[in-house]
Design a protein around this motif. Structure first.
Motif, PDB file in Angstrom:
ATOM      1  N   ASP A 176       3.851 -33.672-102.844  1.00  0.00           N
ATOM      2  CA  ASP A 176       3.941 -33.279-101.424  1.00  0.00           C
ATOM      3  C   ASP A 176       4.987 -32.189-101.182  1.00  0.00           C
ATOM      4  OD1 ASP A 176       1.962 -34.973-100.541  1.00  0.00           O
ATOM      5  OD2 ASP A 176       3.336 -36.642-100.237  1.00  0.00           O
ATOM      6  N   LEU A 177       5.087 -31.239-102.104  1.00  0.00           N
ATOM      7  CA  LEU A 177       6.029 -30.142-101.913  1.00  0.00           C
ATOM      8  C   LEU A 177       5.497 -29.101-100.944  1.00  0.00           C
ATOM      9  CD1 LEU A 177       7.433 -29.520-105.506  1.00  0.00           C
ATOM     10  CD2 LEU A 177       8.412 -30.832-103.625  1.00  0.00           C
ATOM     11  N   VAL A 178       4.195 -29.113-100.700  1.00  0.00           N
ATOM     12  CA  VAL A 178       3.587 -28.173 -99.756  1.00  0.00           C
ATOM     13  C   VAL A 178       2.843 -28.976 -98.707  1.00  0.00           C
ATOM     14  CG1 VAL A 178       1.934 -26.302 -99.442  1.00  0.00           C
ATOM     15  CG2 VAL A 178       3.374 -26.346-101.473  1.00  0.00           C
ATOM     16  N   LYS A 179       3.187 -28.735 -97.466  1.00  0.00           N
ATOM     17  CA  LYS A 179       2.507 -29.376 -96.346  1.00  0.00           C
ATOM     18  C   LYS A 179       1.796 -28.309 -95.527  1.00  0.00           C
ATOM     19  CE  LYS A 179       6.069 -32.961 -96.151  1.00  0.00           C
ATOM     20  NZ  LYS A 179       5.264 -33.893 -96.954  1.00  0.00           N
ATOM     21  N   PRO A 180       0.780 -28.686 -94.769  1.00  0.00           N
ATOM     22  CA  PRO A 180       0.023 -27.665 -94.004  1.00  0.00           C
ATOM     23  C   PRO A 180       0.903 -26.838 -93.088  1.00  0.00           C
ATOM     24  CG  PRO A 180      -1.138 -29.773 -94.010  1.00  0.00           C
ATOM     25  CD  PRO A 180       0.197 -30.026 -94.631  1.00  0.00           C
ATOM     26  N   GLU A 181       1.908 -27.486 -92.469  1.00  0.00           N
ATOM     27  CA  GLU A 181       2.740 -26.759 -91.513  1.00  0.00           C
ATOM     28  C   GLU A 181       3.974 -26.136 -92.166  1.00  0.00           C
ATOM     29  OE1 GLU A 181       4.133 -31.022 -91.648  1.00  0.00           O
ATOM     30  OE2 GLU A 181       2.227 -29.933 -91.625  1.00  0.00           O
ATOM     31  N   ILE A 182       4.283 -26.545 -93.407  1.00  0.00           N
ATOM     32  CA  ILE A 182       5.472 -26.026 -94.093  1.00  0.00           C
ATOM     33  C   ILE A 182       5.064 -25.572 -95.487  1.00  0.00           C
ATOM     34  CG2 ILE A 182       7.814 -26.524 -94.881  1.00  0.00           C
ATOM     35  CD1 ILE A 182       8.008 -28.690 -92.807  1.00  0.00           C
ATOM     36  N   LYS A 183       4.990 -24.283 -95.683  1.00  0.00           N
ATOM     37  CA  LYS A 183       4.687 -23.711 -96.983  1.00  0.00           C
ATOM     38  C   LYS A 183       5.874 -22.889 -97.459  1.00  0.00           C
ATOM     39  CE  LYS A 183      -0.292 -23.482 -96.178  1.00  0.00           C
ATOM     40  NZ  LYS A 183      -1.488 -22.604 -96.144  1.00  0.00           N
ATOM     41  N   PRO A 184       6.102 -22.862 -98.767  1.00  0.00           N
ATOM     42  CA  PRO A 184       7.260 -22.100 -99.264  1.00  0.00           C
ATOM     43  C   PRO A 184       7.099 -20.612 -99.004  1.00  0.00           C
ATOM     44  CG  PRO A 184       5.886 -22.853-101.078  1.00  0.00           C
ATOM     45  CD  PRO A 184       5.354 -23.512 -99.857  1.00  0.00           C
ATOM     46  N   GLY A 185       8.132 -20.023 -98.404  1.00  0.00           N
ATOM     47  CA  GLY A 185       8.095 -18.582 -98.166  1.00  0.00           C
ATOM     48  C   GLY A 185       8.439 -17.786 -99.401  1.00  0.00           C
ATOM     49  N   VAL A 186       9.146 -18.399-100.347  1.00  0.00           N
ATOM     50  CA  VAL A 186       9.489 -17.738-101.596  1.00  0.00           C
ATOM     51  C   VAL A 186       9.890 -18.817-102.595  1.00  0.00           C
ATOM     52  CG1 VAL A 186      11.929 -17.448-100.977  1.00  0.00           C
ATOM     53  CG2 VAL A 186      10.896 -15.906-102.646  1.00  0.00           C
ATOM     54  N   ILE A 187       9.629 -18.563-103.859  1.00  0.00           N
ATOM     55  CA  ILE A 187      10.053 -19.439-104.956  1.00  0.00           C
ATOM     56  C   ILE A 187      10.990 -18.629-105.834  1.00  0.00           C
ATOM     57  CG2 ILE A 187       9.327 -20.783-106.954  1.00  0.00           C
ATOM     58  CD1 ILE A 187       6.675 -21.279-105.528  1.00  0.00           C
ATOM     59  N   THR A 189       0.156 -16.656-107.485  1.00  0.00           N
ATOM     60  CA  THR A 189      -1.155 -16.421-106.859  1.00  0.00           C
ATOM     61  C   THR A 189      -1.204 -16.965-105.433  1.00  0.00           C
ATOM     62  OG1 THR A 189      -2.030 -18.493-107.769  1.00  0.00           O
ATOM     63  CG2 THR A 189      -2.287 -16.489-109.106  1.00  0.00           C
ATOM     64  N   ASP A 190      -0.305 -17.895-105.118  1.00  0.00           N
ATOM     65  CA  ASP A 190      -0.283 -18.508-103.784  1.00  0.00           C
ATOM     66  C   ASP A 190       0.978 -18.204-102.984  1.00  0.00           C
ATOM     67  OD1 ASP A 190      -2.765 -19.808-104.213  1.00  0.00           O
ATOM     68  OD2 ASP A 190      -1.726 -21.377-105.343  1.00  0.00           O
ATOM     69  N   TYR A 191       2.099 -17.980-103.677  1.00  0.00           N
ATOM     70  CA  TYR A 191       3.378 -17.810-102.995  1.00  0.00           C
ATOM     71  C   TYR A 191       4.172 -16.688-103.671  1.00  0.00           C
ATOM     72  CZ  TYR A 191       1.880 -22.662-102.332  1.00  0.00           C
ATOM     73  OH  TYR A 191       1.140 -23.773-102.105  1.00  0.00           O
ATOM     74  N   PRO A 192       5.068 -16.060-102.930  1.00  0.00           N
ATOM     75  CA  PRO A 192       5.937 -15.055-103.551  1.00  0.00           C
ATOM     76  C   PRO A 192       6.893 -15.724-104.545  1.00  0.00           C
ATOM     77  CG  PRO A 192       5.935 -14.842-101.150  1.00  0.00           C
ATOM     78  CD  PRO A 192       5.281 -16.127-101.467  1.00  0.00           C
ATOM     79  N   VAL A 193       6.999 -15.162-105.733  1.00  0.00           N
ATOM     80  CA  VAL A 193       7.879 -15.695-106.772  1.00  0.00           C
ATOM     81  C   VAL A 193       8.798 -14.584-107.241  1.00  0.00           C
ATOM     82  CG1 VAL A 193       8.038 -16.793-109.041  1.00  0.00           C
ATOM     83  CG2 VAL A 193       6.167 -17.394-107.487  1.00  0.00           C
ATOM     84  N   ILE A 194      10.080 -14.867-107.317  1.00  0.00           N
ATOM     85  CA  ILE A 194      11.071 -13.910-107.792  1.00  0.00           C
ATOM     86  C   ILE A 194      11.944 -14.613-108.817  1.00  0.00           C
ATOM     87  CG2 ILE A 194      13.007 -12.411-107.178  1.00  0.00           C
ATOM     88  CD1 ILE A 194      11.893 -12.249-104.370  1.00  0.00           C
ATOM     89  N   CYS A 195      12.189 -13.936-109.920  1.00  0.00           N
ATOM     90  CA  CYS A 195      13.064 -14.456-110.962  1.00  0.00           C
ATOM     91  C   CYS A 195      14.436 -13.803-110.824  1.00  0.00           C
ATOM     92  CB  CYS A 195      12.468 -14.171-112.343  1.00  0.00           C
ATOM     93  SG  CYS A 195      13.389 -14.920-113.696  1.00  0.00           S
ATOM     94  N   LEU A 196      15.508 -14.604-110.861  1.00  0.00           N
ATOM     95  CA  LEU A 196      16.880 -14.105-110.741  1.00  0.00           C
ATOM     96  C   LEU A 196      17.604 -14.302-112.070  1.00  0.00           C
ATOM     97  CD1 LEU A 196      16.230 -14.402-107.642  1.00  0.00           C
ATOM     98  CD2 LEU A 196      18.616 -14.997-107.345  1.00  0.00           C
ATOM     99  N   LEU A 197      18.220 -13.261-112.562  1.00  0.00           N
ATOM    100  CA  LEU A 197      19.034 -13.351-113.770  1.00  0.00           C
ATOM    101  C   LEU A 197      20.502 -13.337-113.363  1.00  0.00           C
ATOM    102  CD1 LEU A 197      19.446 -13.373-116.819  1.00  0.00           C
ATOM    103  CD2 LEU A 197      19.314 -10.867-116.799  1.00  0.00           C
TER     104      LEU A 197
END
Length: 1111
Positions: free
Chosen positions: A121-132, A292-300
């Protein structure tokens, strides 16, 4: 559902080892247990386990065997480790178990994502991750200063996650970067209830760790291989942070099992990093699938060669990487390389940079010396090949949250709506929001989407976006009735403090509708309750049964949004809308009225919120004062007209009338308002107070003693006949038009009308008549009020007195009737509160009521003595009206105010004194008279016993032992006879000492100190207070008829005849002091008002006003 987890594996893994047991064949296992398999190097297998009807994806436990053997003895098996794990000890106040699962490094990423999003349940219809954010960095060698940690993790990473409902991916270990992430998550973590009533985390931090290196992993494995329920594991946190221990502040864990046990101690660093990269490959594949579904950014952040290999895998999968320069080691080295290859235009300098790069690699001891050149080649390849996917962030110069936001804006599509939604969700700063709008085509967004976005920005208090929306939108089509209604509904349904208290106000006024689905007529009721006269048909007509089918736009949208902002205590938005409204003076004073009403309502619930409304009121009255002061500095005459201009939406009251209702005392201290009061008080002439008083009664003398204004002849005529010319001086310098009725009037007649129409002359007439009234009242009570035996006798002086009082009643009714309000009850309340000092109207009303009661009681012999007493009480109250004379003096006027405030404090003091007074009086009376029967005079005896003692009148008989039924012989020690007298007499002086100490010494001196404090406060603001009270005096006597009581009945009869027979005035014309204001004059006044607002806001600044303003 079951098929989606099924992974059909080739049977060659079974051929690699010789195994026996039921787990080796699948025909005896249910379909759920056949879904996903993991690698294992043991022949014994564990059954897959189902969690709530779905399978977890995990490998079984592995053992440490030689790598060569591991390669030959690996196979996929059902998972045996998944469920919930609690950490002990935990630093979290709310202990919430973390979910975990053991996976194969070859697991299907679609299944992994489905497990995370649906079953966890990490993604709910009303709350989706804006960035990972996938964070890669140093382990045991990680070192970073506290300031940089705060900038990266607290102010950067956690802020981004909170604003976007995002996720964090890390290694999940209790050391290095993972521990720093866990610490930041712990500080920023909060909990809330979901729709099922369960506690959930607001920050999701997911650890992806290699299974084979986890310390104490045995507790994570199911104790019974046949058990199909989730495991409730208890993990002991190592008090000393370790490289192989789990971090307790992560919310979820994915344990990756590749079947190998990496024995890095016997290998060089370079080869170990390459061979142990299965976890990094899993990271990269998972990032690619999530992307494919959410913005993903890798931080070093920091890191060594392993971190480099890890982000290289992510780059191969197309994931963008932000390098945090300034965090040390690999991050700094790679940042230098990326910057160099991005900025170089040719091959010059590359050789020197190569030497510098190799030197940095060797200094940081990433790998053995023999592999330095290999690593340098790899870094160069990454910096050049994936240049477009790499961004350098300097921790000492830039803000991480803004860097990530700008990065996400570039990732978003070219659709302007997507960009604005992202920026709104992020709550970006002004600069970032401006850049976002600059990259978007605002006009391409349709009206419906603009409305939704604007409403969201308003409801979330995102002032920077509100400013941008208003800049990019046409004012005449900025706000509709439907949009404003939806804004109120959306704001009421928010989980904010201001929404809660607004709900309580609606409930208190019985206007609350389920789920907050109110209409604007509910808001109109609140506004009208607070302001008495506010009226807007667009509000009152918006009802459930009268919804307009077409969009109706507001003519003054900023005023309506200002009202919304004030009601919900959105201070910064209220100031912004005030800056942009068309009528800033009336809007600021309207806000003061709303603040007073909201303060009164919220004070019942929560005092600090009421104080916030009081602070906002101070700011708004300061803004109103600033406008008229600026206008007065530019154009005095027209500035005074602005202060007297009727406000249509508030019952055509002028700004000073509204300010008086709102108790905006500072507004009356402005130079402009004081000049208006001064000019209106002596309207059309000037002279000393003594000469004015003498001229009032000695009719012809004012022609010589009073200096009339030289322009009084022109008081009723305009200065120019050109209707197209803006009149700079619309009225004469004395600001009146009532003295001139026509050219045919003679000059002396105009002087006479001007003189006797002024408030100061009317004040003189009425107060002189009142002194005669008090003289008559005193003579009646001293000489002409009959005895009880002759109660039926009535002297003519008494009849005149009653007639005089009857004219008072008629005048009081006239004043109440003329008080602004929609009902008689509200008019009476406002009249009651808004007299001079706020109390004399109350005294008038009480005096009249007592006089009427006394007159009724006078008609009966049995009640005649009480009638006399009530007549004397009424006379005492009437005498207080004489204090109005003192208000004319700037020296004595504040002293009257001091007396009023001291009387209020005296009342509180008497309540405190009653505690000691009653305790002493009752005790002494009981000791002195132990055998007294019940009688009605006991109250008077108690008063006599205790009150006079406080003023020094001691009862010698009591203090010396002269009490009832006791002789001096009985008071000796030991007493002769009974102890009764001894114990009744000697405690009395002790009680008296205690009573005098607290009552006469402590409380009296405390009262004196309180009076001194009041005196100092009033004296410090004496001029401001006096000017404020002078307005009420002006307002009272400017409206009074010329003839004082008892002759005032002539004016009353004339007004009654005019009401029934007279022609109603044209209400469409705007008049100030009886003179019509033309359209051109009105335009000029509006221009002057708005220019003054801009100059005040520019020179002083709204923020400075809100911080430095004092009441």
């Amino acid at each position: 559902m079951c098929d989606s987890f099924t992974e059909q594996r080739p049977s060659k893994t079974a051929d690699l080892i010789d195994h026996n047991g039921p787990a080796g064949s699948s025909e005896n296992q249910d379909p759920i247990r056949q879904r996903v398999f993991a690698k294992s190097e043991q022949a014994d297998t564990y059954p897959a386990v189902a969690d709530r009807g779905h399978a977890a994806i995990a490998p079984s436990r592995t053992s440490a065997v030689p790598k060569s053997a591991s390669k030959r003895q690996v196979r996929l098996e059902p998972t045996n480790a998944f469920g919930d794990v609690t950490f002990h000890p935990s630093h979290m106040i709310v202990r919430k178990a973390a979910k975990y699962v053991r996976l194969s490094d070859k697991s299907n990423m679609d299944d992994v994502v489905e497990l995370m999003t649906k079953h966890w349940d990490l993604v709910k219809p009303e709350i989706k991750p804006g960035v990972i954010l996938s964070v890669v960095g140093g382990g045991e060698h990680f070192r970073l200063s506290d300031s940089r940690k705060n900038a990266i993790f607290d102010q950067g990473l956690i802020k981004v996650i909170e604003m976007t409902n995002g996720w964090i991916l890390s290694l999940g270990m209790n050391s290095g970067v993972s521990k720093a992430i866990g610490d930041a998550v712990r500080e920023g973590q909060s909990f809330q209830f979901d729709h099922n009533g369960e506690i959930i985390r607001t920050i999701h931090c997911i650890g992806i760790a290699p299974w084979n290196i986890i310390k104490g992993r045995e507790v994570l494995i199911a104790s019974d291989p046949e058990e199909t329920k989730t495991t409730a594991a208890r993990y002991q946190v190592d008090p000393v942070p370790g490289h192989y221990s789990l971090n307790p502040d992560h919310s979820h864990f994915l344990f990756i099992d590749d079947g190998d046990a990496h024995e890095e101690d016997n290998m060089d660093k370079y080869q170990a990093a390459l061979d142990a990269n299965s976890n990094g490959e899993f990271h990269a594949k998972l990032e690619a699938r999530l992307r494919t579904d959410y913005p993903v950014i890798c931080l070093l952040i920091d890191g060594g060669y392993k971190s480099f290999v890890r982000i290289r895998e992510s780059l191969k999968k197309g994931t963008h990487v932000i390098i945090c320069k300034g965090t040390g080691r690999m991050a700094n080295v790679l940042a230098e390389a990326v910057t160099f290859f991005k900025t170089k235009s040719d091959s010059s300098g590359e050789k020197d940079f190569r030497k510098q790069l190799e030197s940095l690699i060797e200094e940081n001891n990433f790998v053995e010396k023999g592999f330095v050149k290999n690593v340098a080649d790899e870094i160069k390849t990454v910096a050049t090949k994936y240049n477009s996917l790499l961004t350098v962030f300097d921790v000492d110069k830039d803000a991480l949250d803004l860097t990530i936001m700008e990065f996400l804006l570039d990732l978003e599509s070219e659709n302007a709506i997507d960009r604005i939604k992202l920026a709104l969700r992020w709550n970006a700063s002004a600069d970032a929001a401006s850049k976002m709008f600059a990259h978007s085509t605002f006009d391409d967004i349709n009206r419906e989407d603009k409305t939704k976005l604007f409403t969201e920005a308003l409801a979330n208090d995102q002032i920077e976006f509100v400013k941008l929306f208003t800049d990019y939108s046409a004012k005449e089509k900025l706000l509709t009735v439907e949009q404003l209604r939806n804004l109120y509904i959306k704001t009421l349904n928010q989980n904010r403090q201001d929404a809660l208290y607004m709900q309580l106000v609606l409930m208190d006024m019985k206007l609350w509708v389920d789920n907050g689905n109110i209409y604007l007529h509910h808001i109109h009721t609140i506004i009208k309750k607070f302001t008495r006269l506010y009226d807007d048909p667009q509000y009152s007509n918006d009802k459930s049964d009268q919804i307009a089918t077409e969009s109706t736009y507001f003519d003054h949208p900023f005023r309506e949004l200002f009202i919304w902002a004030v009601l919900f205590n959105r201070k910064q938005l209220a100031l912004f809308f005030w800056e942009n409204c068309d009528d800033p003076l009336s809007v600021a004073l309207l806000g003061c009225l709303l603040c007073i009403g909201m303060k009164r309502k919220t004070k019942k619930v929560y005092e600090p919120v009421a104080e916030e409304f009081q602070d906002l009121k101070r700011v708004l009255q300061r803004l109103a004062t600033g406008i008229v002061d600026r206008a007065y500095a530019v154009d005095r005459e027209n500035a005074m007209l602005i202060a007297q201009l009727p406000i249509k939406t508030i019952g055509n009251l002028n700004s000073m009338d509204v300010a008086s209702i709102a108790r905006a005392q500072t507004y009356f201290n402005s130079n402009c308002c004081q000049q208006v009061i001064s000019k209106q008080w002596k309207r059309g002439f000037d002279g000393s107070t003594l000469l004015i008083v003498l001229s009032t009664w000695l009719f012809p003398l004012f022609f010589w003693w009073i200096r009339f204004d030289k322009n009084y002849k022109l008081l009723g005529t305009p200065r120019t006949t050109n209707s197209n010319q803006v009149v700079g001086n619309a009225t004469n310098s004395m600001g009146t038009a009532t003295a001139a009725s026509g050219i045919a009037d003679s000059e002396n007649w105009k002087k006479c009308r001007t003189f006797y129409a002024s408030p100061v002359v009317r004040f003189t007439l009425h107060m002189t008549a009142f002194l005669f009234y008090m003289t008559l009242y005193a003579s009646v009570m001293l000489f002409y009020y009959p005895t009880t035996e002759e109660y039926w006798r009535v002297h003519w002086q008494e009849i005149v007195l009653y007639f005089w009082q009857a004219t008072f009643i008629c005048e009081m009714y006239r004043k109440i009737k003329k008080t602004p309000g929609d009902r008689l009850s509200t008019r009476f309340q406002d009249w009651w509160r808004n007299g001079a000092l706020g109390t004399w109207n109350l005294l008038d009303f009480i005096s009249v009521i007592i006089s009427v009661i006394a007159l009724i009681l006078r008609c009966f012999s049995s009640t005649f003595p009480l009638a006399r007493l009530l007549m004397l009480v009424a006379m005492l109250l009437y005498f207080q009206q004489v204090c109005k004379i003192f208000l004319l003096s700037s020296y004595l006027g504040p002293k009257v105010i001091m007396i009023k405030k001291m009387v209020a404090d005296l009342g509180m003091f008497l309540l405190m004194l009653m505690v000691f007074f009653l305790s002493y009086a009752i005790s002494v009376q009981s000791l002195m008279y132990p055998h007294r029967p019940l009688y009605w005079g006991i109250g008077w005896d108690l008063f006599q016993q205790g009150w006079w003692k406080m003023f020094g009148d001691l009862n010698e008989e009591a203090t010396q032992g002269h009490v009832e039924n006791c002789t001096e012989a009985q008071l000796t020690f030991p007493p002769e006879g009974s102890w009764d007298c001894f114990l009744r007499v000697y405690p009395i002086p002790l009680f008296l000492v205690v009573y005098l100490f607290f009552g006469s010494i402590l409380l009296i001196n405390m009262l004196i100190a309180a009076f001194a404090h009041i005196f100092e406060n009033v004296q410090a603001n004496s001029q401001e207070i006096w000017r404020y009270q002078m307005y009420f005096l002006l307002n009272e006597f400017d409206d009074k008829p010329l003839l004082p009581p008892p002759f005032i009945f002539i004016s009353h009869a004339r007004q009654v005849m005019k009401h029934f027979c007279g022609k109603p005035e044209d209400s469409k014309e705007i008049k100030i002091n009886g003179q019509r204001v033309t359209e051109n004059q009105l335009k000029y006044l509006k221009m002057l008002e708005n220019d003054s607002r801009r100059n005040f806001a520019k020179n002083q600044g709204l923020e400075d006003t809100s911080k430095t303003d004092e009441d």
